[in-house]
Design a protein around this motif. Structure first.
Motif, PDB file in Angstrom:
ATOM      1  N   LEU A   8     129.526  14.507  35.214  1.00 55.43           N
ATOM      2  CA  LEU A   8     128.608  13.959  36.213  1.00 55.43           C
ATOM      3  C   LEU A   8     128.896  12.485  36.482  1.00 55.43           C
ATOM      4  CD1 LEU A   8     125.237  15.579  35.035  1.00 55.43           C
ATOM      5  CD2 LEU A   8     126.539  16.190  37.078  1.00 55.43           C
ATOM      6  N   LEU A   9     129.171  11.727  35.435  1.00 61.30           N
ATOM      7  CA  LEU A   9     129.431  10.303  35.592  1.00 61.30           C
ATOM      8  C   LEU A   9     130.779  10.047  36.254  1.00 61.30           C
ATOM      9  CD1 LEU A   9     128.000   8.960  32.219  1.00 61.30           C
ATOM     10  CD2 LEU A   9     126.929   8.975  34.475  1.00 61.30           C
ATOM     11  N   LEU A  10     131.729  10.919  36.017  1.00 60.20           N
ATOM     12  CA  LEU A  10     133.020  10.801  36.691  1.00 60.20           C
ATOM     13  C   LEU A  10     132.870  11.062  38.184  1.00 60.20           C
ATOM     14  CD1 LEU A  10     136.121  10.439  36.419  1.00 60.20           C
ATOM     15  CD2 LEU A  10     136.266  12.921  36.081  1.00 60.20           C
ATOM     16  N   GLU A  11     132.034  12.038  38.511  1.00 61.88           N
ATOM     17  CA  GLU A  11     131.821  12.391  39.922  1.00 61.88           C
ATOM     18  C   GLU A  11     130.986  11.334  40.644  1.00 61.88           C
ATOM     19  OE1 GLU A  11     131.754  16.673  41.841  1.00 61.88           O
ATOM     20  OE2 GLU A  11     129.990  16.291  40.614  1.00 61.88           O
ATOM     21  N   ARG A  12     130.005  10.780  39.946  1.00 63.39           N
ATOM     22  CA  ARG A  12     129.166   9.681  40.443  1.00 63.39           C
ATOM     23  C   ARG A  12     128.525   9.981  41.798  1.00 63.39           C
ATOM     24  NH1 ARG A  12     129.252   4.551  42.936  1.00 63.39           N
ATOM     25  NH2 ARG A  12     128.183   2.924  41.763  1.00 63.39           N
ATOM     26  N   SER A  13     127.830  11.096  41.877  1.00 64.43           N
ATOM     27  CA  SER A  13     127.118  11.431  43.109  1.00 64.43           C
ATOM     28  C   SER A  13     125.937  10.480  43.324  1.00 64.43           C
ATOM     29  CB  SER A  13     126.606  12.871  43.052  1.00 64.43           C
ATOM     30  OG  SER A  13     127.671  13.783  43.140  1.00 64.43           O
ATOM     31  N   SER A  14     125.550  10.319  44.570  1.00 57.78           N
ATOM     32  CA  SER A  14     124.410   9.461  44.891  1.00 57.78           C
ATOM     33  C   SER A  14     123.119  10.022  44.302  1.00 57.78           C
ATOM     34  CB  SER A  14     124.254   9.348  46.408  1.00 57.78           C
ATOM     35  OG  SER A  14     125.478   9.109  47.045  1.00 57.78           O
ATOM     36  N   ILE A  15     123.012  11.352  44.308  1.00 59.91           N
ATOM     37  CA  ILE A  15     121.825  12.050  43.791  1.00 59.91           C
ATOM     38  C   ILE A  15     122.304  13.169  42.884  1.00 59.91           C
ATOM     39  CG2 ILE A  15     119.738  13.351  44.397  1.00 59.91           C
ATOM     40  CD1 ILE A  15     120.078  12.138  47.275  1.00 59.91           C
ATOM     41  N   ILE A  16     121.655  13.337  41.739  1.00 59.17           N
ATOM     42  CA  ILE A  16     121.966  14.438  40.817  1.00 59.17           C
ATOM     43  C   ILE A  16     120.692  15.239  40.584  1.00 59.17           C
ATOM     44  CG2 ILE A  16     122.711  15.063  38.485  1.00 59.17           C
ATOM     45  CD1 ILE A  16     124.276  12.400  38.413  1.00 59.17           C
ATOM     46  N   CYS A  17     120.760  16.549  40.802  1.00 62.47           N
ATOM     47  CA  CYS A  17     119.620  17.438  40.569  1.00 62.47           C
ATOM     48  C   CYS A  17     120.017  18.466  39.512  1.00 62.47           C
ATOM     49  CB  CYS A  17     119.217  18.145  41.857  1.00 62.47           C
ATOM     50  SG  CYS A  17     118.582  17.035  43.141  1.00 62.47           S
ATOM     51  N   LEU A  18     119.379  18.400  38.352  1.00 64.53           N
ATOM     52  CA  LEU A  18     119.673  19.322  37.263  1.00 64.53           C
ATOM     53  C   LEU A  18     118.489  20.260  37.040  1.00 64.53           C
ATOM     54  CD1 LEU A  18     121.278  16.884  34.636  1.00 64.53           C
ATOM     55  CD2 LEU A  18     122.401  18.143  36.488  1.00 64.53           C
ATOM     56  N   GLN A  19     118.808  21.509  36.747  1.00 62.56           N
ATOM     57  CA  GLN A  19     117.793  22.496  36.374  1.00 62.56           C
ATOM     58  C   GLN A  19     118.070  22.967  34.941  1.00 62.56           C
ATOM     59  OE1 GLN A  19     119.956  23.526  39.285  1.00 62.56           O
ATOM     60  NE2 GLN A  19     118.861  21.832  40.273  1.00 62.56           N
ATOM     61  N   GLU A  20     117.053  23.561  34.346  1.00 62.98           N
ATOM     62  CA  GLU A  20     117.107  23.964  32.933  1.00 62.98           C
ATOM     63  C   GLU A  20     117.486  22.773  32.041  1.00 62.98           C
ATOM     64  OE1 GLU A  20     118.769  27.641  31.610  1.00 62.98           O
ATOM     65  OE2 GLU A  20     118.118  28.739  33.401  1.00 62.98           O
ATOM     66  N   PHE A  21     116.916  21.642  32.365  1.00 59.75           N
ATOM     67  CA  PHE A  21     117.094  20.451  31.535  1.00 59.75           C
ATOM     68  C   PHE A  21     116.107  20.539  30.366  1.00 59.75           C
ATOM     69  CE2 PHE A  21     116.042  15.980  30.531  1.00 59.75           C
ATOM     70  CZ  PHE A  21     117.317  15.550  30.166  1.00 59.75           C
ATOM     71  N   TRP A  22     116.600  20.378  29.157  1.00 58.32           N
ATOM     72  CA  TRP A  22     115.803  20.587  27.945  1.00 58.32           C
ATOM     73  C   TRP A  22     114.877  19.385  27.711  1.00 58.32           C
ATOM     74  CZ3 TRP A  22     118.155  21.310  22.364  1.00 58.32           C
ATOM     75  CH2 TRP A  22     117.197  21.922  21.533  1.00 58.32           C
ATOM     76  N   VAL A  23     113.798  19.329  28.474  1.00 62.97           N
ATOM     77  CA  VAL A  23     112.874  18.203  28.386  1.00 62.97           C
ATOM     78  C   VAL A  23     112.129  18.171  27.056  1.00 62.97           C
ATOM     79  CG1 VAL A  23     112.513  17.985  30.878  1.00 62.97           C
ATOM     80  CG2 VAL A  23     111.079  19.552  29.569  1.00 62.97           C
ATOM     81  N   GLY A  24     112.079  19.327  26.376  1.00 55.98           N
ATOM     82  CA  GLY A  24     111.344  19.407  25.111  1.00 55.98           C
ATOM     83  C   GLY A  24     112.080  18.823  23.921  1.00 55.98           C
ATOM     84  N   ASN A  25     113.316  18.364  24.108  1.00 60.36           N
ATOM     85  CA  ASN A  25     114.092  17.803  23.012  1.00 60.36           C
ATOM     86  C   ASN A  25     114.342  16.316  23.274  1.00 60.36           C
ATOM     87  OD1 ASN A  25     116.868  17.036  21.696  1.00 60.36           O
ATOM     88  ND2 ASN A  25     116.185  18.853  20.576  1.00 60.36           N
ATOM     89  N   GLU A  26     113.717  15.457  22.488  1.00 63.30           N
ATOM     90  CA  GLU A  26     113.803  14.013  22.718  1.00 63.30           C
ATOM     91  C   GLU A  26     115.227  13.486  22.599  1.00 63.30           C
ATOM     92  OE1 GLU A  26     111.106  11.778  20.349  1.00 63.30           O
ATOM     93  OE2 GLU A  26     109.323  12.836  21.067  1.00 63.30           O
ATOM     94  N   GLU A  27     116.005  14.054  21.688  1.00 62.06           N
ATOM     95  CA  GLU A  27     117.369  13.572  21.485  1.00 62.06           C
ATOM     96  C   GLU A  27     118.236  13.834  22.712  1.00 62.06           C
ATOM     97  OE1 GLU A  27     120.901  13.761  18.071  1.00 62.06           O
ATOM     98  OE2 GLU A  27     118.978  14.784  17.760  1.00 62.06           O
ATOM     99  N   LEU A  28     118.089  15.016  23.285  1.00 59.75           N
ATOM    100  CA  LEU A  28     118.860  15.319  24.488  1.00 59.75           C
ATOM    101  C   LEU A  28     118.379  14.471  25.661  1.00 59.75           C
ATOM    102  CD1 LEU A  28     120.364  18.513  25.734  1.00 59.75           C
ATOM    103  CD2 LEU A  28     118.721  17.443  27.264  1.00 59.75           C
ATOM    104  N   VAL A  29     117.070  14.294  25.783  1.00 55.37           N
ATOM    105  CA  VAL A  29     116.514  13.452  26.852  1.00 55.37           C
ATOM    106  C   VAL A  29     117.068  12.035  26.741  1.00 55.37           C
ATOM    107  CG1 VAL A  29     114.410  12.385  27.763  1.00 55.37           C
ATOM    108  CG2 VAL A  29     114.415  14.818  27.167  1.00 55.37           C
ATOM    109  N   ASP A  30     117.080  11.488  25.519  1.00 52.16           N
ATOM    110  CA  ASP A  30     117.610  10.135  25.300  1.00 52.16           C
ATOM    111  C   ASP A  30     119.099  10.055  25.644  1.00 52.16           C
ATOM    112  OD1 ASP A  30     115.141   9.271  24.473  1.00 52.16           O
ATOM    113  OD2 ASP A  30     115.571   9.433  22.326  1.00 52.16           O
ATOM    114  N   LEU A  31     119.841  11.115  25.334  1.00 55.85           N
ATOM    115  CA  LEU A  31     121.268  11.158  25.642  1.00 55.85           C
ATOM    116  C   LEU A  31     121.511  10.976  27.132  1.00 55.85           C
ATOM    117  CD1 LEU A  31     124.186  11.811  24.511  1.00 55.85           C
ATOM    118  CD2 LEU A  31     123.708  14.197  25.144  1.00 55.85           C
TER     119      LEU A  31
END
Length: 452
Positions: free
Chosen positions: A53-76
């Motif tokens: 995603l960072l290599l592509e550097r889109s103006s807008i990124i929309c992610l689904q099935e993002f694991w919001v329940g895990n703080e470590e992944l959210v922080d990442l």
């Protein structure tokens, strides 16, 4: 409508269902074995997703099935995206499902005016996130303050159609999202700006959701870029589901400023009646058969409200948990009963139930631009890419492990458009609607002779 191109620059958007670790199966023999139990696995996979995603550097990124329940992944994600210039917005699905949406906007491209979470409050605990964005750098430094250089972006993930009964619920979810967007536009007096609907729609180009969005004037950005028609359903895929089936379900829908957008309730009723028509045709029945079914025990050559309700119940469209509500059924009836006399004759049946798109050709939203000229930003599709590249040819690579979805990225040129709405266009639509009415009256005469 005339559109005059004055200037342009590019923006991009990536939509990607990244398969939450709580859903990723590591052992198909043991369904309880999920990636969330193996930290090394999900950290490595999500780091690779972030790198991409960072290599592509889109103006807008929309992610689904993002694991919001895990703080470590959210922080990442927060740390990596934040350090790269993105503002991030997260929205969890309701009832603590564990996953949700992440929408990231790059500061170099947009300023965030507002972000609005929307809870669909239906089966599947689905949500949508609306962002109201202003272009950070005006098109060609166009300083005319009357030109609104803003867009609306929606990120969402629709219900998976586990069986046929959920098709209506998926359609209802889209209807609610469009109602919400329309309400937001009215409250904020946003008439002329592009709308992007991004995400995992869990349905292909053959489905009623696709038909519904097309009837509202939205275009599939990927199909537009590759000049695919609505019937080109097998040209590309974007998902291999848990059943092993591959299909194209990830879309970035675009609606440019358009004075001829159909009334939303009209599109809804047309699509629901379209579902009814599909059910009838699957049983190899004709229009006359359908009219007879809806008539039920009516003593005359017309449909009563009770017969209408009974027929919908027999077709499993109502009477179930996810079927049409009483209010929705009544609304459909009122759309079909053109003269409001409490019954639907054959002419009304043809116009509003069997061939509804013909009778509604004059029912656009008009008034904002009639006999007027206005400038607004618009988006012109420049390119669209699905990754991995094999999915663009309709196949799924066995060595692909980032997700069970492909990544879709679209690039548009920002344009300042001069929007001209001509009165003659309205006249043409009315003439077409009148011609459709004439054809249906001819069908009515033919039908009457057949039964006399």
């Amino acid at each position: 409508m005339g559109r005059k191109k004055i200037g342009s620059s590019a923006i991009s958007c990536t939509t990607f269902n990244i398969l939450a670790p709580i859903y990723k199966r590591l052992d198909h023999q043991d369904q309880s074995c999920r990636e969330s139990d193996n930290k090394a696995n999900w950290v490595d996979r999500n780091q690779r997703i972030l790198d991409m995603l960072l290599l592509e550097r889109s103006s807008i990124i929309c992610l689904q099935e993002f694991w919001v329940g895990n703080e470590e992944l959210v922080d990442l994600y927060d740390k990596a995206l934040g350090e790269s210039g993105y503002m991030t917005f997260k929205l969890a699905r309701t009832n603590n499902r564990g996953d949700g949406l992440l929408t990231a906007v790059h500061k170099d491209y947009f300023r965030v005016i507002n972000n609005q979470p929307f809870l669909l409050h239906g089966f599947g605990d689905r949500v949508a996130h609306l962002l109201h964005l202003e272009v950070a750098t005006p098109v060609l430094q166009h300083r005319n303050n009357s030109v609104r250089q803003e867009i609306l972006v929606v990120n969402t993930h629709l219900l998976f159609p586990h069986d046929q009964s959920l098709c209506l619920e998926r359609l209802r979810q889209v209807y609610k999202i469009l109602q919400y967007v329309e309400s937001y536009q009215k409250e904020n007096k946003l008439h002329s700006l592009p709308i992007l609907l991004c995400g995992d729609w869990n349905g292909s180009k053959r489905g009623h959701v696709y038909e519904f969005l097309r009837s509202q004037g939205f275009i599939s950005s990927y199909d537009k870029a590759h000049q695919y028609s609505d019937t080109d359903a097998q040209k590309w895929v974007s998902h291999r589901n848990h059943r092993g089936n591959i299909c194209g379900v990830d879309f970035i829908w675009l609606l440019n400023p358009n004075s001829n957008r159909k009334v939303l309730k009209v599109s809804w009723s047309e699509t629901v009646f379209g579902m009814f028509k599909c059910l009838i045709r699957r049983a190899s029945l004709t229009a006359n058969d359908a009219f007879a079914i809806l008539k039920a025990d009516s003593s005359g050559d017309y449909i009563t409200y009770s017969g209408f309700c009974d027929a919908l119940r027999q077709l499993d469209v109502t009477g179930k948990q996810y079927g049409l509500s009483m209010e929705e059924t009544k609304d459909l009836w009122e759309q079909a009963d053109i003269d409001n006399n409490g019954i639907i004759d054959y002419e009304e049946f043809q116009l509003r139930i069997w061939n509804p798109t013909l009778s509604h050709q004059g029912d656009e939203i008009r008034g904002d631009f009639v006999n007027s000229t206005e400038q607004s930003i618009g988006l012109n599709v420049k390119n669209a890419v699905l990754s991995p590249p094999e999915v663009e040819k309709g196949t799924w690579p066995e060595d692909y492990s980032l997700s069970d979805h492909a990544r879709l990225t679209v690039i548009w040129l920002k344009m300042i458009w001069e929007i001209l709405k001509l009165a003659q266009e309205t006249l043409w639509n009315r003439l077409m609607a009148g011609f459709s009415l004439f054809l249906c009256r001819l069908q009515r005469i033919s039908h009457s002779h057949k039964f006399t």
